[in-house]
Scaffold this motif. Structure first.
Motif, PDB file in Angstrom:
ATOM      1  N   ARG A 276       0.842  -1.207   0.000  1.00 45.68           N
ATOM      2  CA  ARG A 276       0.000   0.000   0.000  1.00 45.68           C
ATOM      3  C   ARG A 276       0.870   1.247   0.000  1.00 45.68           C
ATOM      4  NH1 ARG A 276      -3.157   0.724   5.291  1.00 45.68           N
ATOM      5  NH2 ARG A 276      -1.152   1.630   5.896  1.00 45.68           N
ATOM      6  N   ARG A 277       1.918   1.224   0.836  1.00 48.21           N
ATOM      7  CA  ARG A 277       2.845   2.352   0.864  1.00 48.21           C
ATOM      8  C   ARG A 277       3.532   2.533  -0.496  1.00 48.21           C
ATOM      9  NH1 ARG A 277       5.073   7.017   0.796  1.00 48.21           N
ATOM     10  NH2 ARG A 277       7.320   7.044   1.179  1.00 48.21           N
ATOM     11  N   ALA A 278       3.934   1.427  -1.118  1.00 47.88           N
ATOM     12  CA  ALA A 278       4.571   1.516  -2.436  1.00 47.88           C
ATOM     13  C   ALA A 278       3.606   2.093  -3.467  1.00 47.88           C
ATOM     14  CB  ALA A 278       5.067   0.151  -2.874  1.00 47.88           C
ATOM     15  N   LEU A 279       2.328   1.708  -3.392  1.00 42.41           N
ATOM     16  CA  LEU A 279       1.330   2.241  -4.327  1.00 42.41           C
ATOM     17  C   LEU A 279       1.120   3.729  -4.097  1.00 42.41           C
ATOM     18  CD1 LEU A 279      -0.800   1.937  -6.499  1.00 42.41           C
ATOM     19  CD2 LEU A 279      -2.408   1.133  -4.752  1.00 42.41           C
ATOM     20  N   GLU A 280       1.046   4.149  -2.847  1.00 40.54           N
ATOM     21  CA  GLU A 280       0.864   5.568  -2.552  1.00 40.54           C
ATOM     22  C   GLU A 280       2.076   6.366  -3.023  1.00 40.54           C
ATOM     23  OE1 GLU A 280       0.228   5.485   1.621  1.00 40.54           O
ATOM     24  OE2 GLU A 280      -1.906   4.990   1.469  1.00 40.54           O
ATOM     25  N   GLN A 281       3.264   5.813  -2.818  1.00 38.45           N
ATOM     26  CA  GLN A 281       4.476   6.495  -3.269  1.00 38.45           C
ATOM     27  C   GLN A 281       4.516   6.621  -4.788  1.00 38.45           C
ATOM     28  OE1 GLN A 281       8.082   4.528  -2.025  1.00 38.45           O
ATOM     29  NE2 GLN A 281       9.276   6.413  -2.099  1.00 38.45           N
ATOM     30  N   ALA A 282       4.117   5.548  -5.494  1.00 39.82           N
ATOM     31  CA  ALA A 282       4.084   5.595  -6.961  1.00 39.82           C
ATOM     32  C   ALA A 282       3.052   6.605  -7.448  1.00 39.82           C
ATOM     33  CB  ALA A 282       3.780   4.209  -7.517  1.00 39.82           C
ATOM     34  N   ALA A 283       1.922   6.713  -6.741  1.00 39.13           N
ATOM     35  CA  ALA A 283       0.905   7.696  -7.131  1.00 39.13           C
ATOM     36  C   ALA A 283       1.419   9.114  -6.960  1.00 39.13           C
ATOM     37  CB  ALA A 283      -0.360   7.481  -6.299  1.00 39.13           C
ATOM     38  N   ILE A 284       2.170   9.340  -5.875  1.00 37.68           N
ATOM     39  CA  ILE A 284       2.738  10.676  -5.652  1.00 37.68           C
ATOM     40  C   ILE A 284       3.722  11.023  -6.770  1.00 37.68           C
ATOM     41  CG2 ILE A 284       4.197  12.023  -4.109  1.00 37.68           C
ATOM     42  CD1 ILE A 284       2.939  10.429  -1.777  1.00 37.68           C
ATOM     43  N   SER A 285       4.547  10.056  -7.165  1.00 41.32           N
ATOM     44  CA  SER A 285       5.492  10.301  -8.262  1.00 41.32           C
ATOM     45  C   SER A 285       4.760  10.558  -9.576  1.00 41.32           C
ATOM     46  CB  SER A 285       6.438   9.103  -8.412  1.00 41.32           C
ATOM     47  OG  SER A 285       7.214   8.915  -7.241  1.00 41.32           O
ATOM     48  N   LEU A 286       3.685   9.820  -9.811  1.00 45.23           N
ATOM     49  CA  LEU A 286       2.925   9.986 -11.049  1.00 45.23           C
ATOM     50  C   LEU A 286       2.237  11.344 -11.106  1.00 45.23           C
ATOM     51  CD1 LEU A 286       1.880   8.819 -13.700  1.00 45.23           C
ATOM     52  CD2 LEU A 286       0.043   7.699 -12.414  1.00 45.23           C
ATOM     53  N   SER A 287       1.922  11.918  -9.954  1.00 42.25           N
ATOM     54  CA  SER A 287       1.215  13.208  -9.943  1.00 42.25           C
ATOM     55  C   SER A 287       2.052  14.329 -10.555  1.00 42.25           C
ATOM     56  CB  SER A 287       0.822  13.578  -8.510  1.00 42.25           C
ATOM     57  OG  SER A 287       1.967  13.861  -7.717  1.00 42.25           O
ATOM     58  N   LEU A 288       3.384  14.138 -10.654  1.00 40.81           N
ATOM     59  CA  LEU A 288       4.206  15.146 -11.320  1.00 40.81           C
ATOM     60  C   LEU A 288       3.905  15.222 -12.816  1.00 40.81           C
ATOM     61  CD1 LEU A 288       7.680  14.514  -9.641  1.00 40.81           C
ATOM     62  CD2 LEU A 288       6.119  16.423  -9.228  1.00 40.81           C
ATOM     63  N   TYR A 289       3.316  14.184 -13.368  1.00 44.04           N
ATOM     64  CA  TYR A 289       3.049  14.123 -14.809  1.00 44.04           C
ATOM     65  C   TYR A 289       1.555  14.166 -15.119  1.00 44.04           C
ATOM     66  CZ  TYR A 289       7.856  12.626 -14.443  1.00 44.04           C
ATOM     67  OH  TYR A 289       9.180  12.573 -14.128  1.00 44.04           O
ATOM     68  N   LEU A 290       0.729  13.852 -14.147  1.00 46.96           N
ATOM     69  CA  LEU A 290      -0.724  13.941 -14.307  1.00 46.96           C
ATOM     70  C   LEU A 290      -1.165  15.233 -13.650  1.00 46.96           C
ATOM     71  CD1 LEU A 290      -3.366  12.526 -15.223  1.00 46.96           C
ATOM     72  CD2 LEU A 290      -3.463  11.510 -12.934  1.00 46.96           C
ATOM     73  N   ARG A 291      -1.593  16.199 -14.464  1.00 46.54           N
ATOM     74  CA  ARG A 291      -1.868  17.529 -13.952  1.00 46.54           C
ATOM     75  C   ARG A 291      -3.232  18.037 -14.403  1.00 46.54           C
ATOM     76  NH1 ARG A 291       2.752  20.468 -12.154  1.00 46.54           N
ATOM     77  NH2 ARG A 291       4.601  19.128 -12.110  1.00 46.54           N
ATOM     78  N   SER A 292      -3.777  18.928 -13.594  1.00 44.23           N
ATOM     79  CA  SER A 292      -5.045  19.569 -13.921  1.00 44.23           C
ATOM     80  C   SER A 292      -4.807  20.639 -14.983  1.00 44.23           C
ATOM     81  CB  SER A 292      -5.650  20.187 -12.657  1.00 44.23           C
ATOM     82  OG  SER A 292      -4.806  21.206 -12.162  1.00 44.23           O
TER      83      SER A 292
END
Length: 485
Positions: free
Chosen positions: A249-265
């Protein structure tokens, strides 16, 4: 009965009751696609936007360089309203530089007249200023200046314009190269997130097995069908699998945080992807259908990094050519025609009524040429350095293509091996569980088989993600339009 907050196990063992474990709804919503991530990255990532602003600045520099060829309008006026000589003069001129051999054309009108209406009485214009005197209607003139040596093949205006043109080309190629790099990073972050989601689902599945078996194993142990220690073994496995679920779960949350740099509003704010948008069961990409030799040849011809260096080299070549042109004398030829309009006194009419054509030659020759020699040395040095950098960039591109080719092949082979391993491990786990139900094995062995099956499934999920990442890197290093399914 056991004390409050204690669970009694067969064999007299007492353990703490299990606390609820947090679960994520992974893969239950509309899947987030790679195309959505890459589209957001290209539109809103700050690094790409910065590169585009650099391109805009380069275009502004080019527009400013074009301004050197704008027509120039100049106007001047002088007057002596008091004194023995009372007179005035005015001059208006329009100059048009051209890109043709540094030629300038110009036209103008000027007038120089006494301020007193009675010109025969008024002393008029001083004799030492008679070159400013005209008839009453002024003088029209037009002419052309042509450099014969220096500033002929290239001059400061054209050098600045050509450098700016190559600068725009270099900035545009930098945008393309930046886009390839950032899009690859976005694809890497996306597939890391997808892989982390798959591993979480595998950990949840593994925990579900132990939780469903817990009451059954305790009941069978209490009935004497299996040794009491088997109930403890299942509880041990259950607790270990809870820890594994927390780690994933922690690894998934960390990957989501990293992905947010490229997924933007739309306003550029990073967006944290929800776990329910993780795609379930992604398929591997299709194999490459190109030879390494063809890929290297096409990449060298089309890679924006190499095209950027070509533009930078051309821009410096222009600067070098301009510096070399300074090592020459200036020889300018000017031809001008003029005609006075209106009337004047007899002397003025005699002097100014006839049209005039005159020519002139300007010669300038620096004696030591130190400025020119220094400029040539500097420009040639920078040009040589750029050519060496361009050659190194070409070597790196070729090695990157070869390495990406090797990585894709290795990732494909890893995927094929892990897929077979996962199938065998899953079959072994099912078979071991049937043996346990028949009393032919221990639960410890079943747990080992299930753990091995889970690890093989996680390896398969990682292998699929890695294969997608290597394909994304292949597209980046070979300068292909990113694939965004």
């Amino acid at each position: 009965g056991p004390p409050p907050g204690v669970v009694r196990f067969p064999g007299g063992y007492e353990l703490e009751p299990l606390a609820p474990v947090e679960r994520l709804d992974v893969g239950d919503g509309t899947p987030l696609t790679l195309g959505q991530v890459l589209s957001s990255t290209e539109r809103h990532h700050p690094t790409i936007l910065a590169a585009r602003r650099d391109l805009r600045a380069a275009r502004g520099e080019h527009l400013a360089a074009e301004g050197a060829f704008d027509p120039q309008l100049a106007a001047r006026g002088w007057a002596t309203p008091a004194g023995y000589y009372r007179w005035a003069r005015a001059d208006v001129s329009l100059t048009q530089p051209t890109p043709i051999w540094g030629t300038e054309v110009y036209a103008g009108w000027r007038i120089g007249r006494p301020l007193d209406a009675d010109e025969d009485v008024d002393p008029g214009i001083p004799t030492y200023y008679r070159n400013h005197e005209t008839l009453t209607g002024g003088e029209l003139r037009a002419g052309v200046r042509v450099p014969l040596w220096r500033d002929g093949p290239i001059d400061e205006r054209r050098a600045r314009l050509w450098r700016a043109e190559h600068g725009v080309d270099a900035a545009a190629r930098d945008v393309d190269a930046t886009r390839l790099s950032i899009v690859y990073e976005g694809a890497d972050a996306y597939w890391s997130w997808v892989s982390a989601g798959q591993k979480y689902l595998i950990a949840a599945w593994l925990l579900d097995l132990a939780e469903r078996r817990d009451d059954q194993v305790r009941a069978r142990a209490a009935a004497g069908a299996i040794p009491p220690v088997e109930a403890l073994e299942n509880r041990r496995a259950l607790l270990n699998r809870r820890q594994q679920l927390i780690r994933t779960r922690r690894a998934l949350e960390q990957a989501a945080i990293s992905l947010s740099l490229y997924l933007r509003s739309p306003d550029g704010t990073p967006v944290l992807p929800r776990p329910d948008r993780v795609p379930v069961g992604p398929e591997p990409p299709a194999p490459l259908e190109v030879t390494l030799r063809d890929a290297i040849r096409r990449t060298i011809a089309e890679h924006p990094t190499l095209a950027r260096y070509d533009a930078l080299v051309e821009r410096q070549r222009v600067q070098t050519e301009y510096a070399e042109s300074r090592f020459a004398p200036r020889i300018d030829v000017r031809l001008e025609g003029s005609v006075d309009l209106g009337g004047g006194n007899e002397r003025q009419r005699t002097v100014y009524e006839e049209p005039t054509v005159q020519g002139s030659v300007l010669v300038e020759l620096p004696l030591l040429f130190r400025e020119a020699r220094g400029g040539i040395q500097e420009a040639r040095g920078e040009l040589g350095a750029l050519r060496q950098e361009a050659e190194l960039a070409r070597n790196r591109v070729v090695t990157d293509v070869r390495d990406a080719w090797s990585a894709v092949r290795a990732a494909r082979q890893r995927y094929q091996a892990t897929r077979q391993t996962a199938r065998v491990a899953a079959a072994l786990a099912r078979a071991e569980m049937r043996r346990f139900e028949l009393g032919a094995t221990e639960l410890f062995i079943v747990n080992l088989r299930e753990q091995a099956a889970a690890e093989a499934a996680a390896d398969l999920a990682e292998a699929i993600a890695n294969l997608h990442v290597t394909h994304a890197r292949w597209r980046a290093v070979t300068a292909q339009t990113p694939s965004a399914p």
